[in-house]
Design a protein around this motif. Structure first.
Motif, PDB file in Angstrom:
ATOM      1  N   GLY A 197      -3.526  44.007  21.959  1.00  0.00           N
ATOM      2  CA  GLY A 197      -2.180  44.281  22.461  1.00  0.00           C
ATOM      3  C   GLY A 197      -1.585  43.124  21.855  1.00  0.00           C
ATOM      4  O   GLY A 197      -1.981  43.398  20.153  1.00  0.00           O
ATOM      5  N   ILE A 198      -0.853  42.311  22.368  1.00  0.00           N
ATOM      6  CA  ILE A 198       0.189  41.114  21.755  1.00  0.00           C
ATOM      7  C   ILE A 198      -1.012  39.484  21.281  1.00  0.00           C
ATOM      8  O   ILE A 198      -1.704  39.547  22.250  1.00  0.00           O
ATOM      9  CB  ILE A 198       1.366  40.894  22.287  1.00  0.00           C
ATOM     10  CG1 ILE A 198       1.665  42.131  21.993  1.00  0.00           C
ATOM     11  CG2 ILE A 198       1.635  40.088  21.476  1.00  0.00           C
ATOM     12  CD1 ILE A 198       2.539  42.878  20.934  1.00  0.00           C
ATOM     13  N   PRO A 199      -1.635  39.712  19.518  1.00  0.00           N
ATOM     14  CA  PRO A 199      -1.735  38.572  19.092  1.00  0.00           C
ATOM     15  C   PRO A 199      -1.049  37.129  19.767  1.00  0.00           C
ATOM     16  O   PRO A 199      -0.053  36.872  20.262  1.00  0.00           O
ATOM     17  CB  PRO A 199      -2.569  38.312  17.982  1.00  0.00           C
ATOM     18  CG  PRO A 199      -1.150  38.767  17.543  1.00  0.00           C
ATOM     19  CD  PRO A 199      -1.045  39.811  18.533  1.00  0.00           C
ATOM     20  N   TYR A 200      -2.466  36.292  21.491  1.00  0.00           N
ATOM     21  CA  TYR A 200      -2.201  35.404  21.891  1.00  0.00           C
ATOM     22  C   TYR A 200      -2.526  33.871  21.073  1.00  0.00           C
ATOM     23  O   TYR A 200      -3.573  33.545  20.765  1.00  0.00           O
ATOM     24  CB  TYR A 200      -2.596  35.125  22.971  1.00  0.00           C
ATOM     25  CG  TYR A 200      -2.636  34.690  24.258  1.00  0.00           C
ATOM     26  CD1 TYR A 200      -1.163  34.424  24.766  1.00  0.00           C
ATOM     27  CD2 TYR A 200      -3.170  33.184  24.489  1.00  0.00           C
ATOM     28  CE1 TYR A 200      -0.412  33.079  25.666  1.00  0.00           C
ATOM     29  CE2 TYR A 200      -3.278  32.012  25.238  1.00  0.00           C
ATOM     30  CZ  TYR A 200      -2.351  32.605  26.300  1.00  0.00           C
ATOM     31  OH  TYR A 200      -1.442  31.172  26.625  1.00  0.00           O
ATOM     32  N   VAL A 201      -1.597  33.178  19.794  1.00  0.00           N
ATOM     33  CA  VAL A 201      -2.053  31.998  19.363  1.00  0.00           C
ATOM     34  C   VAL A 201      -2.907  30.919  20.354  1.00  0.00           C
ATOM     35  O   VAL A 201      -1.198  30.360  21.314  1.00  0.00           O
ATOM     36  CB  VAL A 201      -1.320  31.965  18.420  1.00  0.00           C
ATOM     37  CG1 VAL A 201      -1.399  30.410  17.731  1.00  0.00           C
ATOM     38  CG2 VAL A 201      -0.948  33.086  17.831  1.00  0.00           C
ATOM     39  N   MET A 202      -3.083  30.375  20.407  1.00  0.00           N
ATOM     40  CA  MET A 202      -3.733  29.460  20.723  1.00  0.00           C
ATOM     41  C   MET A 202      -4.239  27.848  19.754  1.00  0.00           C
ATOM     42  O   MET A 202      -4.559  27.926  18.173  1.00  0.00           O
ATOM     43  CB  MET A 202      -5.231  29.320  21.931  1.00  0.00           C
ATOM     44  CG  MET A 202      -5.149  30.561  23.195  1.00  0.00           C
ATOM     45  SD  MET A 202      -6.362  30.334  24.053  1.00  0.00           S
ATOM     46  CE  MET A 202      -6.936  31.800  23.005  1.00  0.00           C
ATOM     47  N   THR A 203      -4.373  26.056  20.582  1.00  0.00           N
ATOM     48  CA  THR A 203      -4.661  25.397  19.474  1.00  0.00           C
ATOM     49  C   THR A 203      -5.116  26.489  18.458  1.00  0.00           C
ATOM     50  O   THR A 203      -5.912  25.378  16.809  1.00  0.00           O
ATOM     51  CB  THR A 203      -4.969  24.264  19.950  1.00  0.00           C
ATOM     52  OG1 THR A 203      -6.303  24.507  21.312  1.00  0.00           O
ATOM     53  CG2 THR A 203      -3.757  23.928  20.270  1.00  0.00           C
ATOM     54  N   GLY A 204      -6.587  27.576  18.820  1.00  0.00           N
ATOM     55  CA  GLY A 204      -8.170  27.200  17.853  1.00  0.00           C
ATOM     56  C   GLY A 204      -7.914  27.773  16.577  1.00  0.00           C
ATOM     57  O   GLY A 204      -8.372  27.897  15.375  1.00  0.00           O
ATOM     58  N   ASP A 254       8.795  29.873  10.967  1.00  0.00           N
ATOM     59  CA  ASP A 254       8.056  29.133  12.233  1.00  0.00           C
ATOM     60  C   ASP A 254       6.811  28.654  11.827  1.00  0.00           C
ATOM     61  O   ASP A 254       6.572  28.770  11.447  1.00  0.00           O
ATOM     62  CB  ASP A 254       8.732  29.666  13.319  1.00  0.00           C
ATOM     63  CG  ASP A 254       9.508  30.238  14.276  1.00  0.00           C
ATOM     64  OD1 ASP A 254      10.504  30.090  13.286  1.00  0.00           O
ATOM     65  OD2 ASP A 254       9.836  30.720  15.398  1.00  0.00           O
ATOM     66  N   VAL A 255       7.246  27.268  12.192  1.00  0.00           N
ATOM     67  CA  VAL A 255       5.771  26.632  11.637  1.00  0.00           C
ATOM     68  C   VAL A 255       5.157  26.745  13.733  1.00  0.00           C
ATOM     69  O   VAL A 255       5.923  25.598  14.599  1.00  0.00           O
ATOM     70  CB  VAL A 255       6.274  24.689  11.873  1.00  0.00           C
ATOM     71  CG1 VAL A 255       5.105  24.170  11.564  1.00  0.00           C
ATOM     72  CG2 VAL A 255       7.089  25.509  10.553  1.00  0.00           C
ATOM     73  N   ILE A 256       4.151  26.597  13.759  1.00  0.00           N
ATOM     74  CA  ILE A 256       3.220  26.201  15.270  1.00  0.00           C
ATOM     75  C   ILE A 256       3.006  25.280  14.803  1.00  0.00           C
ATOM     76  O   ILE A 256       1.552  24.752  14.033  1.00  0.00           O
ATOM     77  CB  ILE A 256       2.612  27.623  15.410  1.00  0.00           C
ATOM     78  CG1 ILE A 256       3.058  28.489  15.492  1.00  0.00           C
ATOM     79  CG2 ILE A 256       1.789  28.001  16.855  1.00  0.00           C
ATOM     80  CD1 ILE A 256       4.557  28.937  15.784  1.00  0.00           C
ATOM     81  N   MET A 257       2.482  24.622  16.175  1.00  0.00           N
ATOM     82  CA  MET A 257       1.895  23.161  16.209  1.00  0.00           C
ATOM     83  C   MET A 257       1.214  23.086  17.380  1.00  0.00           C
ATOM     84  O   MET A 257       2.041  23.124  18.253  1.00  0.00           O
ATOM     85  CB  MET A 257       2.924  21.772  16.102  1.00  0.00           C
ATOM     86  CG  MET A 257       2.393  20.472  15.669  1.00  0.00           C
ATOM     87  SD  MET A 257       3.309  19.243  16.291  1.00  0.00           S
ATOM     88  CE  MET A 257       3.851  19.459  14.052  1.00  0.00           C
ATOM     89  N   ALA A 258      -0.225  22.257  17.400  1.00  0.00           N
ATOM     90  CA  ALA A 258      -0.677  22.017  18.597  1.00  0.00           C
ATOM     91  C   ALA A 258      -0.435  20.975  19.430  1.00  0.00           C
ATOM     92  O   ALA A 258      -0.085  19.813  18.837  1.00  0.00           O
ATOM     93  CB  ALA A 258      -2.626  21.875  18.154  1.00  0.00           C
ATOM     94  N   ARG A 259       0.170  21.328  20.494  1.00  0.00           N
ATOM     95  CA  ARG A 259       0.200  19.407  21.267  1.00  0.00           C
ATOM     96  C   ARG A 259      -0.018  18.991  22.350  1.00  0.00           C
ATOM     97  O   ARG A 259      -0.072  18.010  22.736  1.00  0.00           O
ATOM     98  CB  ARG A 259       1.776  19.559  22.103  1.00  0.00           C
ATOM     99  CG  ARG A 259       1.942  20.786  23.159  1.00  0.00           C
ATOM    100  CD  ARG A 259       3.118  20.806  23.613  1.00  0.00           C
ATOM    101  NE  ARG A 259       3.602  21.707  24.687  1.00  0.00           N
ATOM    102  CZ  ARG A 259       3.635  21.048  25.750  1.00  0.00           C
ATOM    103  NH1 ARG A 259       3.205  19.736  26.238  1.00  0.00           N
ATOM    104  NH2 ARG A 259       3.278  21.494  26.903  1.00  0.00           N
ATOM    105  N   TYR A 260      -1.596  19.974  22.866  1.00  0.00           N
ATOM    106  CA  TYR A 260      -2.586  19.454  23.041  1.00  0.00           C
ATOM    107  C   TYR A 260      -4.212  19.163  21.980  1.00  0.00           C
ATOM    108  O   TYR A 260      -3.346  20.320  21.470  1.00  0.00           O
ATOM    109  CB  TYR A 260      -3.142  20.020  24.543  1.00  0.00           C
ATOM    110  CG  TYR A 260      -2.157  20.331  25.499  1.00  0.00           C
ATOM    111  CD1 TYR A 260      -2.404  19.918  26.583  1.00  0.00           C
ATOM    112  CD2 TYR A 260      -0.932  21.298  25.705  1.00  0.00           C
ATOM    113  CE1 TYR A 260      -1.690  19.655  27.871  1.00  0.00           C
ATOM    114  CE2 TYR A 260      -0.282  21.119  26.852  1.00  0.00           C
ATOM    115  CZ  TYR A 260      -0.530  20.710  27.701  1.00  0.00           C
ATOM    116  OH  TYR A 260       0.516  20.494  28.997  1.00  0.00           O
ATOM    117  N   ALA A 261      -4.785  18.718  22.822  1.00  0.00           N
ATOM    118  CA  ALA A 261      -6.249  18.948  22.264  1.00  0.00           C
ATOM    119  C   ALA A 261      -5.924  18.198  20.239  1.00  0.00           C
ATOM    120  O   ALA A 261      -5.871  16.948  20.169  1.00  0.00           O
ATOM    121  CB  ALA A 261      -6.563  20.286  22.032  1.00  0.00           C
ATOM    122  N   THR A 262      -6.016  18.576  19.845  1.00  0.00           N
ATOM    123  CA  THR A 262      -6.347  19.011  17.944  1.00  0.00           C
ATOM    124  C   THR A 262      -4.074  18.643  17.850  1.00  0.00           C
ATOM    125  O   THR A 262      -4.002  19.209  17.069  1.00  0.00           O
ATOM    126  CB  THR A 262      -6.554  19.511  16.595  1.00  0.00           C
ATOM    127  OG1 THR A 262      -6.021  21.674  17.030  1.00  0.00           O
ATOM    128  CG2 THR A 262      -7.930  19.823  17.545  1.00  0.00           C
TER     129      THR A 262
END
Length: 467
Positions: free
Chosen positions: A273-280, A315-323
């Motif tokens: 499907g569509i990639p789902y980007v998480m903090t990891g 765009d820039v994607i940034m983690a706002r949880y965990a790391t």
């Protein structure tokens, strides 16, 4: 090639082992060891003080091969277990196997106690006690050999979680030279693996220094610029310090077209499907995301969740949880969905280049600034509105381009050195694995190898005799 083979070999009778020296014997673990299980506890039973305890997590991630509570910090359990759970106490030379693993490669992971200090085996562990403690160190290398691990992996059961039971270990095949030869093999491996481990440690230290160097190069370039003679002024921001006189200092929100996150919702996974980007999925050493490694979600969920803000190239994607603060720059024009644990940052290209913003987010100044915005009342996260307040030091677009080009060149060189060090570590680890397997299966004869000093094998066996 510098090691000789034994004169005569015989079929071991074990398919995955092949031939062993003619004078060696074979047996089953159930005849040479006794077995117990670790404490029936959970993480909630672990304390900062008390009796040290080795749980399956330590076996998998920290103290592979050997553990000494004097050297290795361990969580503890209450001393009351000393009277209620004696069978779960470890003694010098005993082994602790993890009874579960999340992948097949982790099946058979173990650690050996190399201390006389009282230590418990904890949750999800199996205790394997050598009946002859004089053989303990040889057994450690035998258990670490590819041949024994192959045997365990062929026996484990599971799909997502792989289980190693006492029954599997009891049925395990082992092969044994005479005791004196076991000790010579163990001493040889102590000596040779110590040299390899020292070289690996040096390469790991180099990689650490290169990471620190990379961080320093980025931080200096995006807060002080590349001209050492440029006039400086106080930025008015404590954690930013002085910046070049002609640079601007503003809130991040000023240089963005948009910043936002999706609804707090976890969509179901699909096979394709569509990639789902998480903090990891956000990587420190690369400026892009490997979408092939991401979780996949349906196109319906993608359309639903991306209605607020849709991430795209530049765009820039940034983690706002965990790391918190870990960021990746998007340099491909593919459809993807960013999870609620991350935030999508769309730069205003008339004020800031996306790649420059990406590098700024990796600077010490930004990471210090974002720490002031962390909401500790909600398990540590940074809200979108809080992120907007963080300050950014901004040169002209032309100077941003020059800084980007400089950083790409410098970081590329540093990463190249780091990659070579990582490759060297891989080769040395392969060498270590091959040497252990060759010695404990008798493919090489090390009985007369250059006068080896007494090592851990002698120490362990000597101390075992004193018990």
């Amino acid at each position: 090639m510098k090691y000789q083979a034994y004169e005569k070999y015989k079929d071991s009778g074990v398919e995955w082992l092949g031939e062993i020296p003619e004078h060696w014997g074979t047996s089953k673990l159930r005849y040479m060891f006794s077995f117990d299980k670790g404490l029936t506890i959970t993480k909630e039973n672990l304390l900062d003080e008390g009796v040290p305890c080795v749980n399956y997590g330590e076996v998998h991630s920290k103290y592979g091969f050997e553990v000494d509570p004097v050297i290795n910090p361990l969580k503890c359990v209450s001393e009351q277990y000393l009277s209620s759970s004696q069978s779960s106490l470890l003694f010098l030379g005993d082994f602790v196997f993890a009874d579960t693993s999340e992948d097949i490669d982790g099946s058979g992971n173990f650690t050996q106690l190399t201390s006389n200090k009282a230590v418990f085996a904890g949750y999800h562990t199996i205790i394997v006690r050598p009946k002859n403690k004089k053989s303990s160190r040889f057994y450690a290398y035998l258990f670490d050999s590819q041949e024994f691990r192959t045997h365990i992996r062929h026996s484990v059961k599971g799909v997502k979680v792989f289980s190693v039971t006492q029954a599997i270990l009891r049925r395990g095949n082992i092969w044994l030279p005479a005791l004196e030869e076991q000790q010579k093999i163990a001493n040889f491996l102590d000596h040779e693996t110590a040299k390899i481990d020292t070289l690996i440690d040096k390469q790991q230290q180099l990689i650490k220094l290169l990471k620190e160097k990379r961080q320093a190069v980025i931080s200096h370039a995006v807060t002080k610029g590349l001209n050492p003679n440029a006039p400086m002024r106080d930025s008015g921001v404590e954690w930013l310090g002085e910046v070049p006189e002609h640079w601007g200092v503003s809130s991040i929100n000023y240089v963005l077209n948009a910043i936002g996150d999706v609804d707090h919702y976890m969509p179901q996974s699909v096979e394709k499907g569509i990639p789902y980007v998480m903090t990891g999925d956000l990587k420190e050493l690369v400026s892009s995301i490997n979408f092939e490694d991401c979780k996949q979600v349906s196109h319906k969920d993608y359309l639903k969740l991306s209605s607020k803000i849709r991430s795209s190239k530049g765009d820039v994607i940034m983690a706002r949880y965990a790391t918190i603060g870990t960021a990746s720059y998007i340099d491909v024009d593919d459809d993807f969905l960013v999870s609620y644990s991350c935030v999508t940052i769309k730069p205003n290209l008339s004020k800031v280049i996306g790649l420059y913003l990406f590098y700024y987010f990796k600077s010490d100044a930004f990471l210090q600034g974002i720490q002031n915005q962390i909401n500790t009342n909600t398990q540590g996260n940074v809200g979108v509105n809080d992120l907007k307040k963080v300050k950014v030091a901004l040169p002209t677009l032309a100077e941003q381009s020059i800084i980007i080009e400089y950083l790409q060149s410098k970081i590329s060189k540093l990463n190249s050195i780091s990659d070579r060090s990582q490759a060297a570590i891989g080769l040395m680890q392969e060498r270590r694995t091959a040497l252990i397997s060759a010695a404990v299966t008798g493919k090489i004869d090390v009985r007369h190898h250059a006068s080896l000093p007494a090592g851990s094998a002698d120490t362990l066996m000597g101390e075992s005799n004193d018990q």
